[in-house]
Design a protein around this motif. Structure first.
Motif, PDB file in Angstrom:
ATOM      1  N   GLN A  46      81.297  61.249  94.056  1.00  0.00           N
ATOM      2  CA  GLN A  46      82.549  61.897  93.662  1.00  0.00           C
ATOM      3  C   GLN A  46      83.488  61.979  94.846  1.00  0.00           C
ATOM      4  O   GLN A  46      84.849  61.653  94.679  1.00  0.00           O
ATOM      5  N   LEU A  91      95.047  53.551  85.754  1.00  0.00           N
ATOM      6  CA  LEU A  91      94.291  54.216  84.580  1.00  0.00           C
ATOM      7  C   LEU A  91      92.731  53.904  84.908  1.00  0.00           C
ATOM      8  O   LEU A  91      91.987  54.895  84.513  1.00  0.00           O
ATOM      9  N   LEU A  92      92.361  52.833  85.303  1.00  0.00           N
ATOM     10  CA  LEU A  92      90.945  52.752  85.386  1.00  0.00           C
ATOM     11  C   LEU A  92      90.547  53.546  86.506  1.00  0.00           C
ATOM     12  O   LEU A  92      89.342  53.979  86.536  1.00  0.00           O
ATOM     13  N   THR A  93      91.206  53.466  87.492  1.00  0.00           N
ATOM     14  CA  THR A  93      90.933  54.435  88.787  1.00  0.00           C
ATOM     15  C   THR A  93      90.721  56.168  88.224  1.00  0.00           C
ATOM     16  O   THR A  93      89.711  56.649  88.626  1.00  0.00           O
ATOM     17  N   VAL A  94      91.648  56.338  87.387  1.00  0.00           N
ATOM     18  CA  VAL A  94      91.578  57.801  86.904  1.00  0.00           C
ATOM     19  C   VAL A  94      90.475  57.910  85.973  1.00  0.00           C
ATOM     20  O   VAL A  94      89.627  59.177  86.213  1.00  0.00           O
ATOM     21  N   LEU A  95      89.964  57.030  85.282  1.00  0.00           N
ATOM     22  CA  LEU A  95      88.705  57.130  84.453  1.00  0.00           C
ATOM     23  C   LEU A  95      87.535  56.882  85.401  1.00  0.00           C
ATOM     24  O   LEU A  95      86.565  57.702  85.076  1.00  0.00           O
ATOM     25  N   LEU A  96      87.591  56.293  86.611  1.00  0.00           N
ATOM     26  CA  LEU A  96      86.371  56.216  87.384  1.00  0.00           C
ATOM     27  C   LEU A  96      86.224  57.688  87.848  1.00  0.00           C
ATOM     28  O   LEU A  96      85.197  58.130  88.229  1.00  0.00           O
ATOM     29  N   ALA A 111      87.123  60.546  86.884  1.00  0.00           N
ATOM     30  CA  ALA A 111      86.704  61.350  85.591  1.00  0.00           C
ATOM     31  C   ALA A 111      85.264  61.148  85.694  1.00  0.00           C
ATOM     32  O   ALA A 111      84.484  62.159  85.341  1.00  0.00           O
ATOM     33  N   GLY A 112      84.856  59.808  85.436  1.00  0.00           N
ATOM     34  CA  GLY A 112      83.297  59.392  85.461  1.00  0.00           C
ATOM     35  C   GLY A 112      82.455  60.160  86.535  1.00  0.00           C
ATOM     36  O   GLY A 112      81.494  60.542  86.194  1.00  0.00           O
ATOM     37  N   THR A 113      83.028  60.081  87.674  1.00  0.00           N
ATOM     38  CA  THR A 113      82.324  60.534  88.645  1.00  0.00           C
ATOM     39  C   THR A 113      82.240  62.174  88.842  1.00  0.00           C
ATOM     40  O   THR A 113      81.312  62.609  89.024  1.00  0.00           O
ATOM     41  N   THR A 150      83.065  50.940  91.378  1.00  0.00           N
ATOM     42  CA  THR A 150      82.130  51.232  90.071  1.00  0.00           C
ATOM     43  C   THR A 150      80.773  51.018  90.546  1.00  0.00           C
ATOM     44  O   THR A 150      79.916  51.596  90.306  1.00  0.00           O
TER      45      THR A 150
END
Length: 131
Positions: A51, A11-16, A18-20, A89
């Motif tokens: 990204q 989940l954190l990887t997907v959020l990262l 998405a953030g990029t 990150t």
């Protein structure tokens, strides 16, 4: 609890990621870079490289994370995965500011990736030897 860490890391990887993607979109608007262009202002180019590098790294990282978890090493893989997310990150934030400052985050992420690779190899190797 530790066995659930790979799911959290995913989940954190997907959020990262998405953030990029958001950072690239924001830079496109801010610097007037019209799609499909992938070059222009240096700040946009840094965001775009962050990204793409993050996507490339995640493609190699996530399967290893889940292989290690599948073969009973999910706790250790999850801990290494948290380090990977922290490193990526750090890498992204540093690269967005100045490309020459990305090394520390890259190194931390690479070391964590190697740890997850070793765990996946150990887990799969044990399973193959037991078969």
């Amino acid at each position: 609890m530790l066995q659930q860490l790979p799911a959290l890391v995913t989940l954190l990887t997907v959020l990262l990621m998405a953030g990029t993607a958001f950072a690239v979109g924001h830079a496109r608007v801010k610097y007037g870079i019209k799609a499909p262009a992938t070059s222009g202002h240096p700040a946009f180019e840094r965001a775009f490289r962050v990204q793409m590098n993050t996507l490339e790294a995640a493609v190699m990282f996530l399967p290893l994370l889940w292989l290690a978890a599948h073969y009973g090493l999910g706790g250790w893989a999850g801990i290494a995965g948290l380090v990977w997310v922290a490193g990526r990150t750090w890498y992204a934030a540093a690269y967005l500011r100045e490309a020459s400052k990305r090394e520390g985050g890259f190194t931390l992420g690479a070391l964590a990736w190697i740890a997850v690779l070793v765990l996946a190899v150990i887990g799969a190797g044990r399973a193959l030897l037991a078969a």
